[in-house]
Design a protein around this motif. Structure first.
Motif, PDB file in Angstrom:
ATOM      1  N   GLY A 228       0.905  -1.220   0.075  1.00  0.00           N
ATOM      2  CA  GLY A 228      -0.022  -0.068  -0.127  1.00  0.00           C
ATOM      3  C   GLY A 228       0.868   1.350   0.038  1.00  0.00           C
ATOM      4  N   GLY A 229       1.935   1.182   0.482  1.00  0.00           N
ATOM      5  CA  GLY A 229       2.957   2.251   0.689  1.00  0.00           C
ATOM      6  C   GLY A 229       3.695   2.357  -0.437  1.00  0.00           C
ATOM      7  N   ASP A 230       3.588   1.839  -1.680  1.00  0.00           N
ATOM      8  CA  ASP A 230       4.622   1.587  -2.648  1.00  0.00           C
ATOM      9  C   ASP A 230       4.841   2.843  -3.208  1.00  0.00           C
ATOM     10  N   GLU A 231       6.034   3.452  -3.497  1.00  0.00           N
ATOM     11  CA  GLU A 231       6.680   4.820  -4.186  1.00  0.00           C
ATOM     12  C   GLU A 231       7.055   4.273  -5.691  1.00  0.00           C
ATOM     13  N   ILE A 232       7.193   2.995  -5.970  1.00  0.00           N
ATOM     14  CA  ILE A 232       7.696   2.598  -7.043  1.00  0.00           C
ATOM     15  C   ILE A 232       6.407   2.097  -7.994  1.00  0.00           C
ATOM     16  N   ILE A 233       5.699   1.475  -7.609  1.00  0.00           N
ATOM     17  CA  ILE A 233       4.538   0.924  -8.442  1.00  0.00           C
ATOM     18  C   ILE A 233       3.206   1.602  -8.256  1.00  0.00           C
ATOM     19  N   ASP A 234       2.523   1.850  -9.453  1.00  0.00           N
ATOM     20  CA  ASP A 234       1.332   2.323  -9.520  1.00  0.00           C
ATOM     21  C   ASP A 234       0.311   1.476  -9.204  1.00  0.00           C
ATOM     22  N   ASN A 235      -0.322   1.016  -8.100  1.00  0.00           N
ATOM     23  CA  ASN A 235      -1.207  -0.003  -7.732  1.00  0.00           C
ATOM     24  C   ASN A 235      -2.467   0.004  -8.294  1.00  0.00           C
ATOM     25  N   GLN A 236      -3.191   1.256  -8.351  1.00  0.00           N
ATOM     26  CA  GLN A 236      -4.389   1.355  -9.127  1.00  0.00           C
ATOM     27  C   GLN A 236      -4.218   0.960 -10.697  1.00  0.00           C
ATOM     28  N   ALA A 237      -3.299   1.441 -11.267  1.00  0.00           N
ATOM     29  CA  ALA A 237      -2.970   0.965 -12.718  1.00  0.00           C
ATOM     30  C   ALA A 237      -2.775  -0.440 -12.851  1.00  0.00           C
ATOM     31  N   THR A 238      -2.097  -0.920 -11.902  1.00  0.00           N
ATOM     32  CA  THR A 238      -1.668  -2.337 -11.693  1.00  0.00           C
ATOM     33  C   THR A 238      -2.790  -3.113 -11.661  1.00  0.00           C
ATOM     34  N   ARG A 239      -3.719  -2.743 -10.660  1.00  0.00           N
ATOM     35  CA  ARG A 239      -5.089  -3.710 -10.536  1.00  0.00           C
ATOM     36  C   ARG A 239      -5.783  -3.572 -11.848  1.00  0.00           C
TER      37      ARG A 239
END
Length: 289
Positions: A228-239
């Motif tokens: 959740g605190g990832d500054e490298i990966i775009d979690n929303q776009a990944t989902r």
């Protein structure tokens, strides 16, 4: 301690990998693991050991030019070559599986940048794996070349300058973990990759393009684990991208407070237990076939 072994690819490149044989009684399955752009198999010993203790045979492959693979350090000649390395490795393990434990699943798991190679392999060779695990995968990164930079990379590779090295723009260990001890480990680790070639960057962009075009071809049951605190990966776009996979069985777990490298989180045993639980369910379903 894992055994250190070598795998010879079809172009005669020798790839190092670490092997954690399954412990205890019945073999539950095989796990083939891929690391990120800077890391290597030695970063993930704790989780690999837990998987082995739970009955999984774990083989963590160092990508060509990374980890203990010193030849053409930081380079990849082509995105197809990276996929073929993994496909050939899976073929060897499936041959062993068919001989020893025919009902045991072969699961491809990848962390960070390695998720690109794993997803591309799953798209092109769906019959080579029974499950796919993507942990904070680099499918949709926050840090990536601009359109102009992508054009310059293509131009340089076309002009014969693909071997030029550039620094990986992830030089702050705090991007990976908030733990000072692990930050120091990353900073001092002799095998951490610091530079890549322009050819490697072009291969990375080609992998992204392939995954975007062939997302529906990824049909293996998929587990997506996000920090959740990832500054490298775009979690929303990944989902959103993973939701386009053709897999009917998709599981998403997000750890709200975690930084990028889940291996270095204080609750990593809980995270590993979630992974093992998913693998156990997959193993149970394949054994009933």
């Amino acid at each position: 301690m894992p055994a250190s072994r070598l795998f010879r690819a079809s172009d005669d490149y020798h790839l190092h990998f670490r092997h954690w044989p399954a412990e205890g009684g019945a073999l539950r399955g095989y796990v083939v693991a891929l690391h990120g752009i800077q890391s290597h198999s030695g970063w993930y010993e704790a989780t690999s050991s837990q998987l082995a203790h739970a009955g999984y045979d774990v083989r963590f492959l160092d990508r060509r030019g990374s980890g203990r693979n010193g030849c053409r350090r930081g380079d990849a000649p082509h995105y197809v070559r990276l996929i073929q390395d993994v496909r050939q490795f899976l073929d060897e393990i499936r041959h062993e599986r068919n001989r020893i434990a025919p009902n045991a699943p072969v699961v491809l798991t990848a962390v960070s940048w390695g998720g690109k190679v794993a997803a591309a392999t799953a798209a092109l060779f769906p019959d080579r794996l029974d499950g796919l695990v993507l942990q904070y995968p680099g499918l949709c990164a926050r840090i990536r070349p601009t359109a102009w930079q992508r054009f310059l990379i293509r131009l340089a590779c076309a002009g014969g300058k693909g071997q030029k090295r550039i620094d990986i723009p992830l030089d702050d260990p705090a991007l990976f973990t908030s733990d000072p001890g692990w930050q120091e480990f990353i900073r001092r680790d002799r095998w951490t990759l610091r530079q890549v070639s322009l050819e490697f960057l072009q291969a990375s962009l080609d992998l992204e393009r392939l995954i975007d075009q062939r997302a529906a071809s990824i049909v293996a049951p998929t587990l997506l684990m996000l920090a959740g605190g990832d500054e490298i990966i775009d979690n929303q776009a990944t989902r959103a991208l993973v939701s386009r996979f053709g897999a009917r069985e998709q599981t998403v777990i997000e750890y709200p407070e975690a930084r990028h490298t889940l291996e270095y989180e204080p609750n990593r045993e809980e995270i590993a237990a979630d992974l093992i639980g998913w693998l156990n369910r997959l193993s149970a379903s394949t054994s009933r076939r």
